[in-house]
Design an enzyme around this catalytic site. Sequence first.
Site, PDB file in Angstrom:
ATOM      1  N   TYR A   1     -25.276  28.130  -5.299  1.00 29.76           N
ATOM      2  CA  TYR A   1     -26.148  27.338  -6.157  1.00 29.76           C
ATOM      3  C   TYR A   1     -27.554  27.155  -5.586  1.00 29.76           C
ATOM      4  O   TYR A   1     -28.492  26.864  -6.328  1.00 29.76           O
ATOM      5  CB  TYR A   1     -25.519  25.964  -6.411  1.00 29.76           C
ATOM      6  CG  TYR A   1     -24.332  26.020  -7.343  1.00 29.76           C
ATOM      7  CD1 TYR A   1     -24.488  25.907  -8.717  1.00 29.76           C
ATOM      8  CD2 TYR A   1     -23.045  26.204  -6.848  1.00 29.76           C
ATOM      9  CE1 TYR A   1     -23.410  25.976  -9.575  1.00 29.76           C
ATOM     10  CE2 TYR A   1     -21.948  26.270  -7.701  1.00 29.76           C
ATOM     11  CZ  TYR A   1     -22.141  26.152  -9.063  1.00 29.76           C
ATOM     12  OH  TYR A   1     -21.061  26.220  -9.912  1.00 29.76           O
TER      13      TYR A   1
ATOM     14  N   THR B   1     -21.213  23.471   4.068  1.00 29.73           N
ATOM     15  CA  THR B   1     -20.852  22.660   5.243  1.00 29.73           C
ATOM     16  C   THR B   1     -19.830  21.614   4.790  1.00 29.73           C
ATOM     17  O   THR B   1     -20.170  20.457   4.567  1.00 29.73           O
ATOM     18  CB  THR B   1     -22.087  21.960   5.855  1.00 29.73           C
ATOM     19  OG1 THR B   1     -22.867  21.360   4.800  1.00 29.73           O
ATOM     20  CG2 THR B   1     -22.950  22.936   6.623  1.00 29.73           C
TER      21      THR B   1
ATOM     22  N   LYS C   1     -32.600  14.715   4.928  1.00 32.02           N
ATOM     23  CA  LYS C   1     -31.740  15.061   3.792  1.00 32.02           C
ATOM     24  C   LYS C   1     -30.535  14.121   3.713  1.00 32.02           C
ATOM     25  O   LYS C   1     -30.154  13.655   2.628  1.00 32.02           O
ATOM     26  CB  LYS C   1     -31.264  16.508   3.933  1.00 32.02           C
ATOM     27  CG  LYS C   1     -30.268  16.955   2.870  1.00 32.02           C
ATOM     28  CD  LYS C   1     -30.880  16.910   1.474  1.00 32.02           C
ATOM     29  CE  LYS C   1     -29.852  17.268   0.395  1.00 32.02           C
ATOM     30  NZ  LYS C   1     -29.407  18.656   0.464  1.00 32.02           N
TER      31      LYS C   1
ATOM     32  N   HIS D   1     -36.377  -6.774 -14.966  1.00 28.14           N
ATOM     33  CA  HIS D   1     -37.167  -7.344 -13.877  1.00 28.14           C
ATOM     34  C   HIS D   1     -38.037  -6.238 -13.286  1.00 28.14           C
ATOM     35  O   HIS D   1     -37.553  -5.129 -13.058  1.00 28.14           O
ATOM     36  CB  HIS D   1     -36.233  -7.912 -12.795  1.00 28.14           C
ATOM     37  CG  HIS D   1     -36.934  -8.694 -11.730  1.00 28.14           C
ATOM     38  ND1 HIS D   1     -37.748  -8.104 -10.792  1.00 28.14           N
ATOM     39  CD2 HIS D   1     -36.939 -10.030 -11.456  1.00 28.14           C
ATOM     40  CE1 HIS D   1     -38.238  -9.029  -9.985  1.00 28.14           C
ATOM     41  NE2 HIS D   1     -37.756 -10.211 -10.371  1.00 28.14           N
TER      42      HIS D   1
ATOM     43  N   CYS E   1     -23.534  17.056  -2.296  1.00 25.79           N
ATOM     44  CA  CYS E   1     -24.517  16.320  -1.483  1.00 25.79           C
ATOM     45  C   CYS E   1     -24.163  14.847  -1.321  1.00 25.79           C
ATOM     46  O   CYS E   1     -23.791  14.405  -0.239  1.00 25.79           O
ATOM     47  CB  CYS E   1     -25.909  16.461  -2.100  1.00 25.79           C
ATOM     48  SG  CYS E   1     -26.649  18.087  -1.877  1.00 25.79           S
TER      49      CYS E   1
ATOM     50  N   LYS F   1     -21.596  16.141 -12.610  1.00 21.63           N
ATOM     51  CA  LYS F   1     -22.707  15.468 -13.280  1.00 21.63           C
ATOM     52  C   LYS F   1     -22.920  16.135 -14.635  1.00 21.63           C
ATOM     53  O   LYS F   1     -22.352  17.201 -14.910  1.00 21.63           O
ATOM     54  CB  LYS F   1     -23.971  15.529 -12.424  1.00 21.63           C
ATOM     55  CG  LYS F   1     -24.442  16.900 -12.107  1.00 21.63           C
ATOM     56  CD  LYS F   1     -25.826  16.863 -11.489  1.00 21.63           C
ATOM     57  CE  LYS F   1     -26.821  16.461 -12.541  1.00 21.63           C
ATOM     58  NZ  LYS F   1     -28.187  16.452 -12.089  1.00 21.63           N
TER      59      LYS F   1
ATOM     60  N   LYS G   1     -18.866   5.915 -18.682  1.00 24.53           N
ATOM     61  CA  LYS G   1     -20.301   6.237 -18.659  1.00 24.53           C
ATOM     62  C   LYS G   1     -21.115   5.416 -19.662  1.00 24.53           C
ATOM     63  O   LYS G   1     -22.337   5.529 -19.691  1.00 24.53           O
ATOM     64  CB  LYS G   1     -20.504   7.736 -18.951  1.00 24.53           C
ATOM     65  CG  LYS G   1     -19.867   8.663 -17.943  1.00 24.53           C
ATOM     66  CD  LYS G   1     -20.407   8.447 -16.526  1.00 24.53           C
ATOM     67  CE  LYS G   1     -21.864   8.773 -16.413  1.00 24.53           C
ATOM     68  NZ  LYS G   1     -22.357   8.614 -15.033  1.00 24.53           N
TER      69      LYS G   1
END
Length: 421
Positions: free
Chosen positions: A13, A85, A217, A255, A271, A337, A418
């Site tokens: 990706y 990773t 990161k 606010h 991530c 997502k 959602k």
Amino acid sequence: MSFETISVVGLGYIGLPTAAMFASRKKKVIGVDVNQIAVDTINQGKIHIVEPDLDMIVNAAVTEGYLKAVTRPEPADAFLIAVPTPFLPCEEGDIPAPNLSYIQSAAKAIAPVLKKGDLVILESTSPVGATEQLSAWLAEVRSDLSFPQTHGDNADVNVAHCPERVLPGQVVRELVENDRVIGGMSPRCSERSVELYKTFVLGECVVTNARTAEMAKLTENSSRDVQIAFANELSIICDKLDINVWELIALANRHPRVNILQPGPGVGGHCIAVDPWFIVSKTPEEAKIIHTARLVNDSKPEWVVNKIKLAVADFLQANPNKTAQDITIACYGLAFKPDIDDLRESPAMGVTQKIANMHAGRTIAIEPNITKLPEKLTNVELVDIKSALVDADIQVMLVDHKEFKEISVNSGIVIDTKGIW
């Protein structure tokens, strides 16, 4: 020294869009991946992932001869490593530790073709110290070359870290427009890395050292994780107090100095659901808030599963002539997502899998961005929206894809994580 040939190791990706962007600037790019299917697909001018506009760029780059994919590295002037990773195996409740074996394998693969004057950049999101470890692995194999950990600016091979920081679904644009954090193991390493990225990056290339670049990161994603954990915890509290959490957040966000994020079924992706653990595993005593946020977000899918169990019980109570085997549960969305096909670390996937494993009746999934289910989703049927609306007794909204925002559910029990129905 200019970079005429660029090698990108890992064509997923991040790696494939990065390779394509260099190739679009008329640079010779050699993409490397161990997946033969991915390599063959790319060499046909096609892509094996879903990312808007990427297919056109790759097709043009391959057709014009600027991009090719191989399974074994070839000589180049710069090597960008964009491999996974993941975590090392651990017992439930233990702090996950990063698995750097993919980076080590990439180092061993490119080491034989390195030459004096080459640049190696680690793009993989990594724990602090990973870039130094990469350079050490390279030095072990190539004792005939010098590296920055011993020779600084005078090293034969320059090494740096430049983490990707793009949003799936907008990768092509953000690769060009976003600022880049570049952490060289010496000033010369940083200087040459900036030169390379300026081939296509219009954003600012901000220079720091390798460790700070690695931590930057991790910090970006940990900050998001903490903010999402607050929203997810708030949704659980509001459910208990019979308050509409989305209305509450909308009111609070009026606010001028409040900006609460939206809750969901958990946190996914390669991530935000992963990177905070790299900090926690390195400094477990100090990372108290970051650790707690991870626990909150990791526990949210189980909370959703419990809500579905209660919905099944309510349905059976309202329909005493039926059994659990007669109930169809529809799970809307599997990606981590909206509007992408990426299922990595997806809480929606986790919820769907648990429901399928425990439920005696049908479990159906609606995911408009894929054509077949992953193998681990046994006992799940992939169906379209129309079928789900007709067949399901319990409707579970897990990912707010654009297709789902256009429908209304008028039957069955609805569990909306959602806030779009």
